[in-house]
Structure formats: structure tokens, C-alpha cells
Design a protein around this motif. Structure first.
Motif, PDB file in Angstrom:
ATOM      1  N   GLN A 112       0.865  -1.067  -0.085  1.00  9.01           N
ATOM      2  CA  GLN A 112       0.016  -0.030  -0.100  1.00  9.01           C
ATOM      3  C   GLN A 112       0.930   1.220   0.098  1.00  9.01           C
ATOM      4  O   GLN A 112       0.557   2.084  -0.748  1.00  9.01           O
ATOM      5  CB  GLN A 112      -1.008   0.022   1.210  1.00  9.01           C
ATOM      6  CG  GLN A 112      -2.075  -1.041   1.172  1.00  9.01           C
ATOM      7  CD  GLN A 112      -3.041  -0.814   2.276  1.00  9.01           C
ATOM      8  OE1 GLN A 112      -3.470   0.287   2.749  1.00  9.01           O
ATOM      9  NE2 GLN A 112      -3.511  -1.770   2.909  1.00  9.01           N
ATOM     10  N   TRP A 113       2.012   1.209   0.753  1.00 12.43           N
ATOM     11  CA  TRP A 113       2.779   2.611   0.898  1.00 12.43           C
ATOM     12  C   TRP A 113       3.538   2.597  -0.389  1.00 12.43           C
ATOM     13  O   TRP A 113       3.702   3.735  -0.992  1.00 12.43           O
ATOM     14  CB  TRP A 113       3.907   2.147   1.861  1.00 12.43           C
ATOM     15  CG  TRP A 113       3.148   2.804   3.537  1.00 12.43           C
ATOM     16  CD1 TRP A 113       3.166   1.634   4.366  1.00 12.43           C
ATOM     17  CD2 TRP A 113       2.738   3.891   3.939  1.00 12.43           C
ATOM     18  NE1 TRP A 113       2.392   2.377   5.388  1.00 12.43           N
ATOM     19  CE2 TRP A 113       2.347   3.491   5.195  1.00 12.43           C
ATOM     20  CE3 TRP A 113       2.674   4.955   3.374  1.00 12.43           C
ATOM     21  CZ2 TRP A 113       1.471   4.693   6.012  1.00 12.43           C
ATOM     22  CZ3 TRP A 113       2.033   6.173   4.188  1.00 12.43           C
ATOM     23  CH2 TRP A 113       1.728   6.043   5.241  1.00 12.43           C
ATOM     24  N   ALA A 114       3.720   1.461  -1.012  1.00 13.77           N
ATOM     25  CA  ALA A 114       4.493   1.547  -2.269  1.00 13.77           C
ATOM     26  C   ALA A 114       3.669   2.037  -3.401  1.00 13.77           C
ATOM     27  O   ALA A 114       4.045   2.887  -4.328  1.00 13.77           O
ATOM     28  CB  ALA A 114       5.211   0.271  -2.721  1.00 13.77           C
ATOM     29  N   VAL A 115       2.418   1.880  -3.538  1.00 13.29           N
ATOM     30  CA  VAL A 115       1.516   2.228  -4.514  1.00 13.29           C
ATOM     31  C   VAL A 115       1.339   3.609  -4.189  1.00 13.29           C
ATOM     32  O   VAL A 115       1.281   4.400  -5.388  1.00 13.29           O
ATOM     33  CB  VAL A 115       0.125   1.295  -4.348  1.00 13.29           C
ATOM     34  CG1 VAL A 115      -0.836   2.317  -5.171  1.00 13.29           C
ATOM     35  CG2 VAL A 115       0.411   0.056  -4.840  1.00 13.29           C
ATOM     36  N   ARG A 116       1.149   4.216  -3.060  1.00 15.69           N
ATOM     37  CA  ARG A 116       0.979   5.419  -2.824  1.00 15.69           C
ATOM     38  C   ARG A 116       2.236   6.298  -3.313  1.00 15.69           C
ATOM     39  O   ARG A 116       2.235   7.556  -3.831  1.00 15.69           O
ATOM     40  CB  ARG A 116       0.702   5.741  -1.395  1.00 15.69           C
ATOM     41  CG  ARG A 116      -0.651   5.249  -0.657  1.00 15.69           C
ATOM     42  CD  ARG A 116      -0.566   5.372   0.805  1.00 15.69           C
ATOM     43  NE  ARG A 116      -1.909   4.671   1.133  1.00 15.69           N
ATOM     44  CZ  ARG A 116      -2.335   4.748   2.496  1.00 15.69           C
ATOM     45  NH1 ARG A 116      -1.581   5.091   3.349  1.00 15.69           N
ATOM     46  NH2 ARG A 116      -3.560   4.174   2.759  1.00 15.69           N
TER      47      ARG A 116
END
Length: 226
Positions: free
Chosen positions: A137-141
Motif C-alpha cells: 500500500q505504501w509503495a503504491v502511494r
């Protein structure tokens, strides 16, 4: 030539007005891109390659922890998800590619949040899988932020997205299948993206010179042997 007070006052007012308009235009054009790196597009390419490997690992981890490793069950995951592009977006013009990437990442961010919530109630939940989902999720953001910067620096806004209605899963098994469909499509999407961006990435003069020297050395070695 003598200037009277009224003339000087008029010219001063006009000059101030032009300065304020110019300043407003500069601020309006740069403010949205504040904090963006000048090489945001390069960051998008590098981040994509890194996330491709992580996406494959996440998909395998999900299959393992959800008991979906058998060929018959795994085959259920290999179905298209509506909001993923059907074609390789790297073949599109750069701006269109970035807009499609932004749109897809917005959907992916929502989907990952939904999968994470489902894991909280599934009997097969795993702390390791939850950590990997959160990391993704953090990588996608992060990639979404870089993509937004790349678009902003080109003076383009992200394309609007239409969120398709997500059918409510009837049971835990359907939730697992829905999740693995998203993660399989996500992995394939990044695979195409990384491969396409790698083909388009220009080589620096230093790299090209190094390759030429290596080729020259190989030719000399081959001629000396003959």
C-alpha cells in the motif's frame, strides 16, 4: 524630458499591476508541483521495476496463506479485473501512459485497502501477509505520488476515474478469489510496465561508451585467437 507627478504615478501603478500578474502566473504554475523532483519520470521507472518483484512475492504469499496453491484454484485467479488496462500502456504516448498509470494506481490503492480489511476477518489471516499488504500500500502511494509529479511537471492533470461497483462477496472463499484476481492482475500489470519502460529507457553516453569498449575488446581477443 520632464515627467509630472500624475504621469509617474500612472506608470508606477501599471508596472506594479504587471508585476503582480506575472507573479501570480508563476505561482499558479509552480505551486501544484511544489516538492516534486525534477526527474519524477525517472523515479517512476525505477520504482516500477522494484515493485514488480514485490508484486510477484505478494501474489505467491497470498496464494500460500489463503490455501490457493492448487492448479484448479489458482486458475480462478487468472481472470481480468475491469479497471486494469487490457493493453500495455507503455506503448501509449508518455502523457497518456502516465494518466493511465495514475488511474490504475488509484484503483489499486482502494483494492489493497479492501483486501487488508478482509484479512482482518478471515480465519486464514496471517501477520506476515498483512505486513506485506501494508508495505505494498505504501509503495503504491509512493508511485502514485511520483506519477502525479511527472504529470504536473508536464502541465497535465491526472485523468478522472470511474470506480466500477464492486460486487459484494457472498462468502470467505469468494473474498479470497477476488483478492487473488486483483493481485494477479497487479503483478502482470507491473511486469508489462517494467518491461516496456526498460525498453524505452535511454542509455547514458557513459554506458554506451562502456559497451563499445567491451565490444572492441572482444573483437581484438577473437582476432588474436584466429
Amino acid at each position: 524630458m520632464l515627467w509630472n507627478v500624475e504621469t509617474l504615478g500612472f506608470l508606477l501603478a501599471v508596472t506594479q499591476g504587471l508585476f503582480i500578474q506575472c507573479l501570480a502566473r508563476v505561482n499558479s504554475s509552480t505551486a501544484p508541483c511544489r516538492g516534486c523532483h525534477r526527474n519524477s519520470l525517472g523515479k517512476v521507472t525505477a520504482k516500477t521495476r522494484q515493485m514488480e518483484r514485490e508484486a510477484k512475492e505478494l501474489f505467491k504469499s497470498y496464494l500460500t496463506h489463503q490455501g490457493l496453491l492448487s492448479p484448479d484454484l489458482r486458475r480462478l485467479c487468472n481472470e481480468a479485473v475491469q479497471w486494469f488496462p487490457t493493453e500495455n500502456i507503455t506503448e501509449q504516448p508518455e502523457v497518456v501512459m502516465l494518466q493511465e498509470l495514475s488511474r490504475t494506481l488509484e484503483h489499486m490503492k482502494d483494492a489493497l485497502e479492501n483486501i487488508g480489511k478482509q484479512q482482518q476477518v478471515l480465519s486464514t489471516r496471517s501477520a506476515a501477509l498483512l505486513r506485506t499488504l501494508q508495505s505494498t500500500q505504501w509503495a503504491v502511494r509512493g508511485l502514485l505520488s511520483n506519477t502525479g509529479c511527472a504529470l504536473c511537471l508536464k502541465g497535465v492533470s491526472p485523468s478522472s476515474r470511474h470506480t466500477p461497483e464492486r460486487p459484494a462477496a457472498t462468502n470467505a472463499f469468494q473474498q479470497k478469489i477476488d483478492g487473488c484476481k486483483v493481485l494477479w492482475n497487479y503483478s502482470k500489470f507491473l511486469e508489462k510496465l517494467a518491461r516496456g519502460s526498460g525498453e524505452k529507457a535511454p542509455q547514458s553516453p557513459r554506458v554506451r561508451d562502456q559497451k563499445k569498449r567491451r565490444k572492441g575488446t572482444k573483437r581484438k581477443e577473437a582476432s588474436s585467437r584466429s
